[in-house]
Design an enzyme around this catalytic site. Structure first.
Site, PDB file in Angstrom:
ATOM      1  N   SER A 126       0.825  -1.217   0.000  1.00  0.00           N
ATOM      2  CA  SER A 126       0.000   0.000   0.000  1.00  0.00           C
ATOM      3  C   SER A 126       0.854   1.259   0.000  1.00  0.00           C
ATOM      4  O   SER A 126       2.018   1.236   0.420  1.00  0.00           O
ATOM      5  CB  SER A 126      -0.917   0.009   1.227  1.00  0.00           C
ATOM      6  OG  SER A 126      -1.624  -1.193   1.333  1.00  0.00           O
TER       7      SER A 126
HETATM    8  N1  SAH Z   1      -0.376  -4.555   4.422  1.00  0.00           N
HETATM    9  C1  SAH Z   1       0.155  -5.068   3.190  1.00  0.00           C
HETATM   10  C2  SAH Z   1      -0.775  -4.796   2.037  1.00  0.00           C
HETATM   11  C3  SAH Z   1      -1.112  -6.052   1.330  1.00  0.00           C
HETATM   12  S1  SAH Z   1      -2.355  -5.957   0.103  1.00  0.00           S
HETATM   13  C4  SAH Z   1       1.570  -4.589   2.948  1.00  0.00           C
HETATM   14  O1  SAH Z   1       2.106  -3.786   3.731  1.00  0.00           O
HETATM   15  O2  SAH Z   1       2.178  -5.054   1.987  1.00  0.00           O
HETATM   16  C5  SAH Z   1      -3.693  -6.788   0.904  1.00  0.00           C
HETATM   17  C6  SAH Z   1      -3.460  -8.219   1.285  1.00  0.00           C
HETATM   18  O3  SAH Z   1      -4.667  -8.721   1.835  1.00  0.00           O
HETATM   19  C7  SAH Z   1      -3.101  -9.150   0.139  1.00  0.00           C
HETATM   20  O4  SAH Z   1      -1.858  -9.748   0.392  1.00  0.00           O
HETATM   21  C8  SAH Z   1      -4.224 -10.178   0.135  1.00  0.00           C
HETATM   22  O5  SAH Z   1      -3.798 -11.492  -0.186  1.00  0.00           O
HETATM   23  C9  SAH Z   1      -4.692 -10.104   1.571  1.00  0.00           C
HETATM   24  N2  SAH Z   1      -6.038 -10.635   1.840  1.00  0.00           N
HETATM   25  C10 SAH Z   1      -7.172 -10.510   1.108  1.00  0.00           C
HETATM   26  N3  SAH Z   1      -8.178 -11.174   1.707  1.00  0.00           N
HETATM   27  C11 SAH Z   1      -7.669 -11.734   2.847  1.00  0.00           C
HETATM   28  C12 SAH Z   1      -8.209 -12.545   3.882  1.00  0.00           C
HETATM   29  N4  SAH Z   1      -9.483 -12.950   3.903  1.00  0.00           N
HETATM   30  N5  SAH Z   1      -7.401 -12.922   4.897  1.00  0.00           N
HETATM   31  C13 SAH Z   1      -6.097 -12.541   4.919  1.00  0.00           C
HETATM   32  N6  SAH Z   1      -5.525 -11.794   3.965  1.00  0.00           N
HETATM   33  C14 SAH Z   1      -6.306 -11.384   2.931  1.00  0.00           C
END
Ligand code: SAH
Length: 298
Positions: A126
């Protein structure tokens, strides 16, 4: 200059509009909550991959500075400050965690731009400005008993027991670690879960004082009951509605910040405060566009 720098500023949110519990409290249906500051422009913390790729080509590498230099990182922190991030702990966390350790080698020269970047498996890290604004919202939760004042015990850990849904590459989890007593972070994609683990191991090799973060491979839609209740919950992916498990696992005095679908099918950032008596207060904080919250694991 990155194009986003020219956009109107939406963060920080007007905290006087989001921090004080509604008179009479009560759980408010999300759809009926008036939006304090719904921006016309959608804030995109996680750009679609083709846009992230476009940004990758557009942004130039910082000239004349080592990519792992604290100097480059401080420039990012100054930009966050200029955008209104003023919580000392949040700024300190961004100054401490090297974002370039969490992106692919080919992208390190964009690591300190205010942009999302691909992290594999169709996901993105993000944008720093969005991450900072969301973490700051958690840090100023109205239920925080000890004020964030130097010298007050516990004041340097305003996030308390914190749950993150969507570990991704682990960058946000590392930031949360600096502000929480404990962080539990859940990821549904096994490969990303492992990648985050190795990123955080690498971080500890470089910054040995980095706090420990508990990484869980699983479906974040059911939260993580064994470590509940949580003082703070933050989601990096948005679904059709807030999962009931998140609300159940939020402690009285706790705050949840998550993207969720609005009644028109768009996405808004929602802040949920659990009042001392256990009731919930929902507040909207503007249009956003996060990656989808998906159920199950892969
Ligand atoms: N905080 C992260 C952003 C990742 S993007 C960073 O600093 O890089 C959002 C993430 O949410 C993705 O990796 C996706 O796989 C995850 N995601 C989506 N649905 C999810 C769920 N039900 N449980 C856990 N993770 C989930």
């Amino acid at each position: 200059m990155p194009p986003d720098d020219r956009k109107p500023r939406r963060f920080p949110l007007q905290l006087d509009q989001v921090a004080s519990p509604r008179a009479g409290g009560g759980r408010t249906p999300i759809g009926s909550t008036p939006a304090p500051r719904v921006s016309r422009e959608v804030l995109r913390p996680q750009a679609p991959l083709h846009l992230a790729e476009r940004d990758r080509q557009r942004y130039t590498a910082p000239q004349g500075l080592g990519l792992d230099s604290a100097h480059v990182r401080m420039r990012m922190v100054q930009r966050l400050q200029a955008e209104g991030i003023n919580h000392a702990g949040v700024l300190q966390a961004f100054a401490t965690v090297p974002r370039h350790l969490f992106v692919d080698t080919a992208l390190v020269n964009q690591a300190y731009e205010d942009t999302s970047l691909p992290i594999g498996l169709g996901q993105t890290i993000s944008k720093p400005s969005v991450v900072a604004a969301m973490i700051q919202l958690l840090c100023v939760r109205p239920g925080l008993i000890q004020s964030d004042v130097p010298g007050v015990p516990g004041s340097t850990k305003p996030l308390g027991n914190c749950l993150e849904i969507g570990t991704g590459c682990g960058y946000q989890a590392a930031l949360l670690g600096h502000l929480a007593r404990r962080v539990v972070s859940i990821e549904r994609l096994r490969d990303l879960h492992h990648k985050a683990r190795s990123n955080l191991d690498q971080l500890r090799a470089v910054v040995p004082t980095s706090p420990d973060v508990r990484l869980v491979y699983g479906d974040g839609m059911i939260g993580h009951a064994p470590s509940a209740p949580y003082d703070t919950i933050i989601a990096a992916a948005g679904g059709a509605a807030l999962p009931q498990a998140w609300l159940d696992q939020l402690a009285p005095g706790g705050r949840l910040v998550a993207p969720t679908q609005d009644e028109r099918g768009g996405q808004v950032l929602v802040i949920v405060d659990r009042l001392a008596d256990g009731r919930f207060q929902h507040t909207r904080a503007g249009a956003v566009l996060f990656v989808p919250l998906k159920s199950g694991t892969t």
